[in-house]
Design an enzyme around this catalytic site. Sequence first.
Site, PDB file in Angstrom:
ATOM      1  N   LYS A 190      21.957 -19.980   2.432  1.00 57.13           N
ATOM      2  CA  LYS A 190      22.745 -19.521   1.741  1.00 57.13           C
ATOM      3  C   LYS A 190      23.808 -18.349   2.410  1.00 57.13           C
ATOM      4  O   LYS A 190      23.195 -17.362   3.100  1.00 57.13           O
ATOM      5  CB  LYS A 190      22.518 -19.135   0.288  1.00 57.13           C
ATOM      6  CG  LYS A 190      21.805 -20.365  -0.478  1.00 57.13           C
ATOM      7  CD  LYS A 190      23.098 -21.161  -0.855  1.00 57.13           C
ATOM      8  CE  LYS A 190      22.751 -22.246  -1.777  1.00 57.13           C
ATOM      9  NZ  LYS A 190      23.706 -23.186  -1.812  1.00 57.13           N
ATOM     10  N   CYS A 384      -6.894  12.990  14.332  1.00 58.04           N
ATOM     11  CA  CYS A 384      -6.640  14.124  13.340  1.00 58.04           C
ATOM     12  C   CYS A 384      -7.775  14.252  12.130  1.00 58.04           C
ATOM     13  O   CYS A 384      -8.808  14.718  12.432  1.00 58.04           O
ATOM     14  CB  CYS A 384      -5.094  14.153  12.768  1.00 58.04           C
ATOM     15  SG  CYS A 384      -4.280  15.842  12.437  1.00 58.04           S
ATOM     16  N   GLU A 408     -10.012  22.307   3.552  1.00 53.31           N
ATOM     17  CA  GLU A 408      -8.851  21.613   2.906  1.00 53.31           C
ATOM     18  C   GLU A 408      -9.459  20.995   1.658  1.00 53.31           C
ATOM     19  O   GLU A 408      -8.698  20.861   0.576  1.00 53.31           O
ATOM     20  CB  GLU A 408      -8.322  20.777   3.885  1.00 53.31           C
ATOM     21  CG  GLU A 408      -7.268  19.765   3.134  1.00 53.31           C
ATOM     22  CD  GLU A 408      -6.508  18.680   4.146  1.00 53.31           C
ATOM     23  OE1 GLU A 408      -7.120  18.691   5.113  1.00 53.31           O
ATOM     24  OE2 GLU A 408      -5.661  18.260   3.566  1.00 53.31           O
ATOM     25  N   HIS A 510      -1.924  13.463  17.807  1.00 54.35           N
ATOM     26  CA  HIS A 510      -1.913  12.164  17.460  1.00 54.35           C
ATOM     27  C   HIS A 510      -1.285  11.295  18.344  1.00 54.35           C
ATOM     28  O   HIS A 510      -0.026  11.331  19.061  1.00 54.35           O
ATOM     29  CB  HIS A 510      -0.490  12.313  16.248  1.00 54.35           C
ATOM     30  CG  HIS A 510      -0.915  12.543  14.861  1.00 54.35           C
ATOM     31  ND1 HIS A 510      -1.413  11.717  14.182  1.00 54.35           N
ATOM     32  CD2 HIS A 510      -1.067  13.861  14.375  1.00 54.35           C
ATOM     33  CE1 HIS A 510      -1.628  12.294  12.803  1.00 54.35           C
ATOM     34  NE2 HIS A 510      -1.568  13.680  13.142  1.00 54.35           N
ATOM     35  N   GLU A 512      -1.017   8.394  19.148  1.00 48.96           N
ATOM     36  CA  GLU A 512      -0.485   7.129  18.885  1.00 48.96           C
ATOM     37  C   GLU A 512       1.010   7.330  18.861  1.00 48.96           C
ATOM     38  O   GLU A 512       1.810   6.454  19.334  1.00 48.96           O
ATOM     39  CB  GLU A 512      -0.792   6.676  17.437  1.00 48.96           C
ATOM     40  CG  GLU A 512      -0.438   7.464  16.213  1.00 48.96           C
ATOM     41  CD  GLU A 512      -1.177   8.436  15.805  1.00 48.96           C
ATOM     42  OE1 GLU A 512      -2.018   8.840  16.461  1.00 48.96           O
ATOM     43  OE2 GLU A 512      -0.986   9.185  14.576  1.00 48.96           O
TER      44      GLU A 512
HETATM   45  N1  GLN Z   1      -5.184  17.105   6.465  1.00 47.47           N
HETATM   46  C1  GLN Z   1      -5.620  17.552   7.985  1.00 47.47           C
HETATM   47  C2  GLN Z   1      -4.831  18.936   8.258  1.00 47.47           C
HETATM   48  O1  GLN Z   1      -3.923  19.239   7.681  1.00 47.47           O
HETATM   49  C3  GLN Z   1      -5.345  16.292   8.765  1.00 47.47           C
HETATM   50  C4  GLN Z   1      -3.928  15.995   8.910  1.00 47.47           C
HETATM   51  C5  GLN Z   1      -3.804  14.807   9.740  1.00 47.47           C
HETATM   52  O2  GLN Z   1      -4.598  14.059   9.790  1.00 47.47           O
HETATM   53  N2  GLN Z   1      -2.436  14.533  10.065  1.00 47.47           N
HETATM   54  O3  GLN Z   1      -5.074  19.524   9.133  1.00 47.47           O
END
Ligand code: GLN
Length: 538
Positions: A190, A384, A408, A510, A512
């Site tokens: 369509k 992390c 945390e 990170h 990735e």
């Molecule tokens: N919460 C954790 C911190 O602030 C890890 C953060 C994350 O995995 N990006 O250190």
Amino acid sequence: MSKTKYIFVTGGVTSSLGKGIVSASLGKLLQARGYKVTIQKFDPYINIDPGTMNPYEHGECYVTDDGAETDLDLGHYERFLNTPTSQANNLTTGQIYYNVIKKEREGAYLGKTVQVIPHITDEIKNNFFALGETGKFDIVITEIGGCVGDIESLPFIEAVRQARWDLGDYNSIVIHLTLVPYLKSAGELKTKPTQHSVKQLSEAGVQPNILVCRAEYPIPMDIRKKIALFCNVNVNSVIQSIDADTIYDVPLLMKKEKLDEIVLEKLQLSTEPEPNLESWKGFLGKLKNPTTEVQIGLVGKYVELPDAYKSIVEALIHAGAVNECRVEVKWVHAEKYEGDTLKKQLDEVDAVLVAPGFGERGVEGKIEASCIARRTLKPFFGICLGLQCAVIGFAREVLKLKDAHSAEMNPNTTNPVIDIMEDQKNLTQMGGTMRLGSYNCKIKKNSLANEVYGKLEISERHRHRYEFNNQYLEQFEKAGMIASGINPESGLAEIMEIKNHPHFIGSQFHPELKSTVENPHPLFVSFVKAAIEYKAKK
Ligand code: GLN
């Protein structure tokens, strides 16, 4: 005005048509012809950036070298083009208004009423052109987030209209992405939604030059002619974008449709030479012809929404291709499973990856998953929060610090093995205040990290507020968990690993975010390799 040419990419009918992938694919094709290309994204929402948004709202938050928290499409741009993006590659309505309001307070518009047109649209245009004006790029592709017709998109579309006038003929084009749905009951593709969406764009004064039509089935010539007629574009500018097996096929599919050629002709740029896609095709060849297969358990709390872990999944795909291995991701919900049920979930997998994250939810499952991998000698990779969980698990089980936790999740623990960073303690603002962007890291000789990277100095991207508490370092190292990567300026532990385990490693950064098709990340490549070895022994 600079010589840079501009390509604007808009979308209609619905979101999730893959504007980001089409932009990245076009960018790749143009880059493969030798053009210097960058891609930027303008998002119509009011947040200054997606850093304060829940992944359920927005998917992954991608972080650039210069510490910008950005839309996940920037990840695609980097993975496809293999060139870094920056703060300048992602703008939002929030940022545009923020800039204008700041200027207003400074008195920049003294005497004037500040209005959407011209002040907001001027600010948008300045940002459209900012990267081009650096002189570093031949072509700037600008993706406009959201859908044509949305109220919040209006200033951006208006700015595109004006920008095209400012740029003059042959210096810009508009590519509009639409959907050509197949109605099963009618047995037909369509075109009406496309017609309406182009009409809406035209009413805003923007006539698209090229239509990229997302469809589940090939679009035959008669339908293309119909779209061309109603939408006022050349029939060869009606491009089909069929659902692909992998996003990495899309550049080749777009090339088959001659998207890059048509774009270059419209911008009066040379269509010589043909794109050099040798290494891209080499990657695809390996991706599609795996000789082995492994299953990796990805333990996270947003597993219902794979977009939340976009870059991790893509990095695993890159690493799989290098190893000629099909990587199957088994999504393991960190909150749903515990104890025996979690163990059962992880029993079949060949390696365990514990994902990043924030807050309490799912954290015990992640800690437990790291302990299972440690005890069973399964390859482990923590990113992390994933590393932080492995540290907590090690403290509780090996160091016998039963109440060990991250400050945390439990600010009152007597053993905060993960603690808030000094410079995070007195912050009152949440947006853009984490430890963000690239930091250097020095690797310890003869460590697993050293073997993985093959060098001793690296730089990786961060996004967190908490860190390994160095007061416990001696205790950890004595028991076999060492800090194998350390920030040379602050002494923060960036990589930790367990010595008497075949492959147990975690990073505070990170990795990735830096894995691309052309540069798969060594931490992922070695992790997949470890999974293959584990499976072979099993
Ligand atoms: N919460 C954790 C911190 O602030 C890890 C953060 C994350 O995995 N990006 O250190």
